[in-house]
Scaffold this motif. Structure first.
Motif, PDB file in Angstrom:
ATOM      1  N   UNK A  44      13.084 -31.344  24.311  1.00  0.00           N
ATOM      2  CA  UNK A  44      12.653 -32.163  25.431  1.00  0.00           C
ATOM      3  C   UNK A  44      13.160 -33.591  25.251  1.00  0.00           C
ATOM      4  N   UNK A  45      13.522 -34.207  26.352  1.00  0.00           N
ATOM      5  CA  UNK A  45      13.962 -35.599  26.300  1.00  0.00           C
ATOM      6  C   UNK A  45      12.781 -36.564  26.268  1.00  0.00           C
ATOM      7  N   UNK A  46      11.570 -36.009  26.355  1.00  0.00           N
ATOM      8  CA  UNK A  46      10.360 -36.819  26.386  1.00  0.00           C
ATOM      9  C   UNK A  46       9.223 -36.005  25.784  1.00  0.00           C
ATOM     10  N   UNK A  47       8.271 -36.667  25.173  1.00  0.00           N
ATOM     11  CA  UNK A  47       7.145 -35.961  24.555  1.00  0.00           C
ATOM     12  C   UNK A  47       6.135 -35.448  25.578  1.00  0.00           C
ATOM     13  N   UNK A  48       6.217 -35.939  26.788  1.00  0.00           N
ATOM     14  CA  UNK A  48       5.285 -35.601  27.870  1.00  0.00           C
ATOM     15  C   UNK A  48       5.015 -34.098  28.014  1.00  0.00           C
ATOM     16  N   UNK A  49       6.034 -33.232  28.172  1.00  0.00           N
ATOM     17  CA  UNK A  49       5.723 -31.805  28.321  1.00  0.00           C
ATOM     18  C   UNK A  49       5.116 -31.195  27.059  1.00  0.00           C
ATOM     19  N   UNK A  50       5.472 -31.705  25.910  1.00  0.00           N
ATOM     20  CA  UNK A  50       4.911 -31.178  24.658  1.00  0.00           C
ATOM     21  C   UNK A  50       3.424 -31.494  24.559  1.00  0.00           C
ATOM     22  N   UNK A  51       3.032 -32.674  25.037  1.00  0.00           N
ATOM     23  CA  UNK A  51       1.611 -33.045  25.051  1.00  0.00           C
ATOM     24  C   UNK A  51       0.824 -32.101  25.958  1.00  0.00           C
ATOM     25  N   UNK A  52       1.395 -31.781  27.102  1.00  0.00           N
ATOM     26  CA  UNK A  52       0.698 -30.908  28.043  1.00  0.00           C
ATOM     27  C   UNK A  52       0.632 -29.481  27.505  1.00  0.00           C
ATOM     28  N   UNK A  53       1.729 -29.010  26.927  1.00  0.00           N
ATOM     29  CA  UNK A  53       1.729 -27.665  26.327  1.00  0.00           C
ATOM     30  C   UNK A  53       0.618 -27.574  25.290  1.00  0.00           C
ATOM     31  N   UNK A  54       0.517 -28.599  24.459  1.00  0.00           N
ATOM     32  CA  UNK A  54      -0.504 -28.611  23.411  1.00  0.00           C
ATOM     33  C   UNK A  54      -1.911 -28.637  24.015  1.00  0.00           C
ATOM     34  N   UNK A  55      -2.060 -29.332  25.138  1.00  0.00           N
ATOM     35  CA  UNK A  55      -3.375 -29.483  25.756  1.00  0.00           C
ATOM     36  C   UNK A  55      -3.805 -28.243  26.553  1.00  0.00           C
ATOM     37  N   UNK A  56      -2.888 -27.626  27.297  1.00  0.00           N
ATOM     38  CA  UNK A  56      -3.319 -26.555  28.207  1.00  0.00           C
ATOM     39  C   UNK A  56      -2.861 -25.145  27.827  1.00  0.00           C
ATOM     40  N   UNK A  57      -1.906 -25.031  26.905  1.00  0.00           N
ATOM     41  CA  UNK A  57      -1.440 -23.684  26.555  1.00  0.00           C
ATOM     42  C   UNK A  57      -1.872 -23.309  25.144  1.00  0.00           C
ATOM     43  N   UNK A  58      -1.388 -24.041  24.156  1.00  0.00           N
ATOM     44  CA  UNK A  58      -1.756 -23.737  22.769  1.00  0.00           C
ATOM     45  C   UNK A  58      -1.617 -24.999  21.925  1.00  0.00           C
ATOM     46  N   UNK A  59      -2.590 -25.219  21.082  1.00  0.00           N
ATOM     47  CA  UNK A  59      -2.630 -26.434  20.262  1.00  0.00           C
ATOM     48  C   UNK A  59      -1.896 -26.203  18.939  1.00  0.00           C
ATOM     49  N   UNK A  60      -0.575 -26.201  19.010  1.00  0.00           N
ATOM     50  CA  UNK A  60       0.242 -26.109  17.799  1.00  0.00           C
ATOM     51  C   UNK A  60       1.268 -27.237  17.838  1.00  0.00           C
ATOM     52  N   UNK A  61       1.623 -27.745  16.682  1.00  0.00           N
ATOM     53  CA  UNK A  61       2.563 -28.883  16.667  1.00  0.00           C
ATOM     54  C   UNK A  61       4.006 -28.448  16.924  1.00  0.00           C
ATOM     55  N   UNK A  62       4.706 -29.236  17.681  1.00  0.00           N
ATOM     56  CA  UNK A  62       6.136 -29.020  17.889  1.00  0.00           C
ATOM     57  C   UNK A  62       6.848 -29.502  16.633  1.00  0.00           C
ATOM     58  N   UNK A  63       7.824 -28.744  16.130  1.00  0.00           N
ATOM     59  CA  UNK A  63       8.450 -29.121  14.861  1.00  0.00           C
ATOM     60  C   UNK A  63       9.196 -30.457  14.886  1.00  0.00           C
ATOM     61  N   UNK A  64       9.572 -30.925  16.066  1.00  0.00           N
ATOM     62  CA  UNK A  64      10.346 -32.169  16.151  1.00  0.00           C
ATOM     63  C   UNK A  64       9.666 -33.192  17.066  1.00  0.00           C
ATOM     64  N   UNK A  65       8.348 -33.118  17.116  1.00  0.00           N
ATOM     65  CA  UNK A  65       7.590 -33.999  18.004  1.00  0.00           C
ATOM     66  C   UNK A  65       7.831 -35.478  17.693  1.00  0.00           C
ATOM     67  N   UNK A  66       7.792 -35.848  16.432  1.00  0.00           N
ATOM     68  CA  UNK A  66       7.948 -37.274  16.099  1.00  0.00           C
ATOM     69  C   UNK A  66       9.325 -37.790  16.502  1.00  0.00           C
ATOM     70  N   UNK A  67      10.347 -36.969  16.337  1.00  0.00           N
ATOM     71  CA  UNK A  67      11.687 -37.376  16.764  1.00  0.00           C
ATOM     72  C   UNK A  67      11.738 -37.525  18.282  1.00  0.00           C
ATOM     73  N   UNK A  68      11.164 -36.559  18.981  1.00  0.00           N
ATOM     74  CA  UNK A  68      11.168 -36.601  20.447  1.00  0.00           C
ATOM     75  C   UNK A  68      10.357 -37.798  20.947  1.00  0.00           C
ATOM     76  N   UNK A  69       9.255 -38.072  20.307  1.00  0.00           N
ATOM     77  CA  UNK A  69       8.434 -39.234  20.699  1.00  0.00           C
ATOM     78  C   UNK A  69       9.237 -40.531  20.555  1.00  0.00           C
ATOM     79  N   UNK A  70      10.123 -40.589  19.572  1.00  0.00           N
ATOM     80  CA  UNK A  70      10.921 -41.807  19.364  1.00  0.00           C
ATOM     81  C   UNK A  70      11.962 -42.019  20.462  1.00  0.00           C
ATOM     82  N   UNK A  71      12.308 -40.976  21.214  1.00  0.00           N
ATOM     83  CA  UNK A  71      13.279 -41.130  22.306  1.00  0.00           C
ATOM     84  C   UNK A  71      12.766 -42.088  23.362  1.00  0.00           C
ATOM     85  N   UNK A  72      11.439 -42.194  23.488  1.00  0.00           N
ATOM     86  CA  UNK A  72      10.818 -43.091  24.464  1.00  0.00           C
ATOM     87  C   UNK A  72      11.325 -44.516  24.338  1.00  0.00           C
ATOM     88  N   UNK A  73      11.432 -44.948  23.125  1.00  0.00           N
ATOM     89  CA  UNK A  73      11.766 -46.346  22.883  1.00  0.00           C
ATOM     90  C   UNK A  73      13.252 -46.586  22.697  1.00  0.00           C
TER      91      UNK A  73
END
Length: 130
Positions: A44-73
């Motif tokens: 994902x080019x943004x952490x936004x969909x990963x946050x929603x997946x975690x909230x409404x589908x399944x609460x598991x960490x994305x393996x590259x979440x921190x890297x994706x979160x850094x794309x914001x800045x």
């Protein structure tokens, strides 16, 4: 659509329409659902969909979440990460594939077992009685 399932990985650019503060998750579009239903790993080019997946589908960490979160800045970090992923595909792909399989299975389970409209109506009824 015939070509999409043959892909090993996709880049997901999720839109955030009707959102004044893009940092607040709101919903997933067909772009994300298509990849999840087809069980296609994505970056994902943004952490936004990963946050929603975690909230409404399944609460598991994305393996590259921190890297994706850094794309914001810093969007150049996206390019660097794609290059790193490409250069280290053999090591980096399996965790992403495992994550995608877990989310896909959780989503399919939800589709087959959850009646969210009925649940919402029962919750409203229960809350109004209290």
């Amino acid at each position: 659509f015939r070509i999409l399932p043959k892909a090993k990985i996709q880049i997901l650019e999720e839109t955030q329409s009707h959102q004044s503060d893009y940092k607040i998750p709101q919903c997933l579009s067909e772009k994300t659902y298509l990849l999840l239903l087809a069980n296609i790993p994505f970056i994902s080019t943004h952490h936004y969909p990963l946050d929603i997946i975690k909230k409404i589908i399944v609460d598991i960490p994305h393996p590259y979440y921190s890297e994706i979160k850094s794309f914001d800045t810093d969007k150049s970090k996206l390019k660097d990460f794609i290059q790193k992923f490409s250069d280290n595909f053999v090591e980096m792909y399996p965790p992403l594939l495992e994550y995608t399989n877990k989310v896909h299975n959780a989503l399919m389970h939800k589709i087959h077992t959850d009646n969210s409209l009925l649940s919402n109506m029962l919750n409203l009824l229960h809350n109004n009685q209290n």
